[in-house]
Motif scaffolding. Structure first.
Motif, PDB file in Angstrom:
ATOM      1  N   SER A 138     -61.901 -13.421   3.873  1.00  0.00           N
ATOM      2  CA  SER A 138     -62.538 -13.732   2.592  1.00  0.00           C
ATOM      3  C   SER A 138     -64.013 -14.073   2.745  1.00  0.00           C
ATOM      4  O   SER A 138     -64.580 -14.813   1.938  1.00  0.00           O
ATOM      5  N   ASP A 166     -65.800  -8.040  -1.161  1.00  0.00           N
ATOM      6  CA  ASP A 166     -64.839  -6.953  -0.967  1.00  0.00           C
ATOM      7  C   ASP A 166     -63.554  -7.469  -0.338  1.00  0.00           C
ATOM      8  O   ASP A 166     -62.459  -7.043  -0.705  1.00  0.00           O
ATOM      9  N   ARG A 195     -61.630  -9.237  -2.956  1.00  0.00           N
ATOM     10  CA  ARG A 195     -61.071  -8.246  -3.883  1.00  0.00           C
ATOM     11  C   ARG A 195     -59.840  -7.561  -3.281  1.00  0.00           C
ATOM     12  O   ARG A 195     -58.835  -7.364  -3.980  1.00  0.00           O
ATOM     13  N   ARG A 196     -59.883  -7.234  -2.002  1.00  0.00           N
ATOM     14  CA  ARG A 196     -58.726  -6.597  -1.348  1.00  0.00           C
ATOM     15  C   ARG A 196     -57.513  -7.527  -1.357  1.00  0.00           C
ATOM     16  O   ARG A 196     -56.380  -7.084  -1.577  1.00  0.00           O
ATOM     17  N   ALA A 206     -56.900  -9.899  -3.561  1.00  0.00           N
ATOM     18  CA  ALA A 206     -56.418  -9.987  -4.940  1.00  0.00           C
ATOM     19  C   ALA A 206     -55.664  -8.722  -5.330  1.00  0.00           C
ATOM     20  O   ALA A 206     -54.621  -8.788  -5.996  1.00  0.00           O
ATOM     21  N   GLU A 207     -56.182  -7.586  -4.917  1.00  0.00           N
ATOM     22  CA  GLU A 207     -55.514  -6.322  -5.238  1.00  0.00           C
ATOM     23  C   GLU A 207     -54.160  -6.198  -4.552  1.00  0.00           C
ATOM     24  O   GLU A 207     -53.261  -5.523  -5.056  1.00  0.00           O
ATOM     25  N   ALA A 208     -54.011  -6.860  -3.404  1.00  0.00           N
ATOM     26  CA  ALA A 208     -52.727  -6.847  -2.701  1.00  0.00           C
ATOM     27  C   ALA A 208     -51.718  -7.767  -3.364  1.00  0.00           C
ATOM     28  O   ALA A 208     -50.528  -7.707  -3.048  1.00  0.00           O
ATOM     29  N   GLY A 209     -52.184  -8.615  -4.285  1.00  0.00           N
ATOM     30  CA  GLY A 209     -51.256  -9.389  -5.088  1.00  0.00           C
ATOM     31  C   GLY A 209     -51.240 -10.887  -4.895  1.00  0.00           C
ATOM     32  O   GLY A 209     -50.403 -11.562  -5.498  1.00  0.00           O
ATOM     33  N   VAL A 235     -62.472 -10.970  -9.425  1.00  0.00           N
ATOM     34  CA  VAL A 235     -61.010 -10.943  -9.313  1.00  0.00           C
ATOM     35  C   VAL A 235     -60.373 -11.744 -10.444  1.00  0.00           C
ATOM     36  O   VAL A 235     -60.971 -12.695 -10.962  1.00  0.00           O
ATOM     37  N   GLU A 253     -53.441  -6.078   2.800  1.00  0.00           N
ATOM     38  CA  GLU A 253     -52.377  -5.405   2.049  1.00  0.00           C
ATOM     39  C   GLU A 253     -50.989  -5.940   2.388  1.00  0.00           C
ATOM     40  O   GLU A 253     -50.020  -5.678   1.658  1.00  0.00           O
ATOM     41  N   ALA A 263     -48.723  -7.788  -0.219  1.00  0.00           N
ATOM     42  CA  ALA A 263     -47.758  -7.088  -1.069  1.00  0.00           C
ATOM     43  C   ALA A 263     -46.393  -7.013  -0.400  1.00  0.00           C
ATOM     44  O   ALA A 263     -45.354  -7.122  -1.067  1.00  0.00           O
TER      45      ALA A 263
END
Length: 336
Positions: free
Chosen positions: A24, A28, A31-32, A34-37, A100, A277, A280
């Motif tokens: 973190s 970016d 963001r990765r 957050a996008e992974a959940g 995010v 990732e 997830a």
């Protein structure tokens, strides 16, 4: 499956929090995650030493300029911010909070009461939804009493609480002689949450070079045992919410912490090993387990295996200890 969770008064989509780590350090990276959940992100920590260096440079440049012309009093402090550590951190918080949809929790690492703690307000102003106060203090002086160590934690917390209005969680050490009492005192001093536990640097020795090797290895599932014990003992006994830290390798470890009573589960090592990732994967594992056990929400099983508030916590822990030894003996000697 409803994984929604409340932590530090914040609404999270799930109880998995990305702990402070190199992942973190950039927008970016946040963001990765957050996008992974993940349900929330704690960016890497800003250290007291960085803030003190900035203050010293500020004072030195201001003093130097005051001998030149009066305008220096307004000019040099801005120049002093060329120490990019604190400035970059605030920029990261601000941009990450906008980038995010999940809460971004600022992390402040310090050990002494003082004005540096006021920087927590700058974090809040930059968009931090809460502050995680990481008090990393290993008293090397044998003349320092245990009560003095405890008071230092309370004093640092007081400085930060005076500076902010957002919730504050304290990441604490497992080395207190009475963790339960210290948890109560921290909550009484204003801690909205406790993160259990901080991991102290434990240097190794290289016999060939005869040097001390500073290293912080990634945690393993075995490191969850101590936090599991104390989360199960503290659940329902203190008002502060509880975040588990260390020992998360797969979804089973997340589930264990939730059964013990953790409000959220932080992970850094597993995400560093497998990539952002992997969050997830952890969450999918929790959902699959819930489906098999027919749970519709996390709240249905959170704290199911915590020590009941009215029970004798010492007796329960002692009973578990004796039972574990007896089971180990049975396995070792084949006694039925």
């Amino acid at each position: 499956m409803d994984l929604s969770t409340r932590y530090l008064g914040l609404a999270l989509p799930n109880p998995l929090v990305a702990a402070a780590s190199p992942l973190s350090r950039t927008v970016d990276g946040v963001r990765r995650l957050a996008e992974a959940g993940v349900g929330a992100v704690v960016p890497y920590s800003l250290f007291e030493e960085q803030l003190l260096r900035e203050a010293e440079r500020n004072a030195a440049l201001t003093e130097h300029g005051s001998h030149s012309y009066a305008e220096s009093l307004s000019y040099f402090p801005a120049q002093a911010i060329s120490d990019r550590g604190p400035r970059r951190y605030l920029s990261l918080l601000e941009r990450a909070a906008q980038a995010v949809p999940v809460p971004v929790i600022g992390s402040l690492n310090g050990v002494t009461p003082g004005g540096w703690a006021g920087y927590a307000r700058s974090m809040q102003d930059a968009g931090a939804a809460a502050i995680e106060l990481n008090i990393y203090y290993l008293p090397g002086d044998p003349h320092i009493s245990g009560r003095d160590v405890e008071q230092r934690h309370l004093d640092v917390l007081a400085w930060v609480k005076d500076a902010v209005t957002v919730p504050v969680a304290v990441k604490v050490s497992p080395q207190f002689s009475s963790i339960g009492e210290m948890a109560l005192r921290l909550h009484g001093a204003g801690a909205d949450g406790l993160v259990l536990f901080n991991r102290f640097l434990q240097p190794d020795i290289d016999c060939e070079t005869r040097t001390v090797v500073a290293d912080i290895p990634l945690s393993t599932a075995a490191d969850s045992r101590l936090p599991l014990t104390w989360i199960s003992l503290l659940r329902g006994r203190i008002g502060a919410q509880l975040a588990a830290s260390s020992g998360v390798e797969d979804a089973t470890d997340v589930i264990k912490y939730l059964l013990a009573g953790a409000d959220v589960v932080q992970s850094a090592s597993a995400l560093l090993r497998h990539g952002p990732e992997y969050a997830a994967v952890l969450l999918d594992g929790v959902r699959q387990w819930m489906r098999r056990k027919e749970y519709r929400s996390v709240d249905e099983f959170r704290g199911m295996l915590a020590v009941p508030p009215g029970a004798d916590g010492t007796g329960c822990e002692r009973g578990d200890y004796v039972g574990a030894l007896r089971e180990a003996d049975n396995r070792a000697y084949g006694i039925l």
